[in-house]
Motif scaffolding. Structure first.
Motif, mmCIF file in Angstrom:
data_model
loop_
_atom_site.group_PDB
_atom_site.id
_atom_site.type_symbol
_atom_site.label_atom_id
_atom_site.label_comp_id
_atom_site.label_asym_id
_atom_site.label_seq_id
_atom_site.Cartn_x
_atom_site.Cartn_y
_atom_site.Cartn_z
ATOM 1 N N VAL A 38 0.837 -1.200 0.000
ATOM 2 C CA VAL A 38 0.000 0.000 0.000
ATOM 3 C C VAL A 38 0.874 1.252 0.000
ATOM 4 O O VAL A 38 0.542 2.247 -0.661
ATOM 5 N N GLY A 39 2.002 1.217 0.703
ATOM 6 C CA GLY A 39 2.916 2.357 0.711
ATOM 7 C C GLY A 39 3.510 2.634 -0.660
ATOM 8 O O GLY A 39 3.685 3.787 -1.041
ATOM 9 N N ALA A 40 3.816 1.593 -1.410
ATOM 10 C CA ALA A 40 4.325 1.771 -2.774
ATOM 11 C C ALA A 40 3.269 2.448 -3.644
ATOM 12 O O ALA A 40 3.578 3.364 -4.419
ATOM 13 N N LEU A 41 2.042 2.030 -3.494
ATOM 14 C CA LEU A 41 0.947 2.646 -4.242
ATOM 15 C C LEU A 41 0.751 4.100 -3.814
ATOM 16 O O LEU A 41 0.624 4.994 -4.652
ATOM 17 N N LEU A 42 0.756 4.345 -2.508
ATOM 18 C CA LEU A 42 0.611 5.697 -1.971
ATOM 19 C C LEU A 42 1.740 6.606 -2.453
ATOM 20 O O LEU A 42 1.489 7.734 -2.903
#
Length: 94
Positions: A38-42
């Motif tokens: 999710v952090g990579a997407l964010l």
């Protein structure tokens, strides 16, 4: 970038974020993996919004890795704040 490469990038970014910010996190490796993905997407969305860039297009591009790691670190900080607030800032001892 394919979905498998995105998941691998997120997993590695989560591990790197955890190494940069060591400490006790409830949830273990599963939560770290989810935070990384999710952090990579964010991080990708933030970079696209602020810099009009598309850093998640290339797997081996340094901007892809930096945005993924920074996104995972930000999400890890938010996660720790929410979890600490849920416990009232105190640790539970038996």
């Amino acid at each position: 970038m394919g979905i498998i490469a995105f998941i691998v990038l997120g997993l590695i970014a989560g591990v790197i974020a955890k190494a940069i910010m060591p400490g006790d996190d409830p949830g273990g490796i599963i939560v770290t993996a989810i935070i990384g993905i999710v952090g990579a997407l964010l991080g990708g969305f933030i970079a696209a919004a602020l810099f009009d860039a598309h850093p998640l297009d290339e797997f081996f591009d340094i901007s892809t890795w930096l945005t993924a790691i920074v996104g995972a670190i930000v999400l890890l900080v938010i996660y720790r704040l929410v979890v600490d607030r849920g416990h009232g800032g105190r640790t539970l001892r038996a």
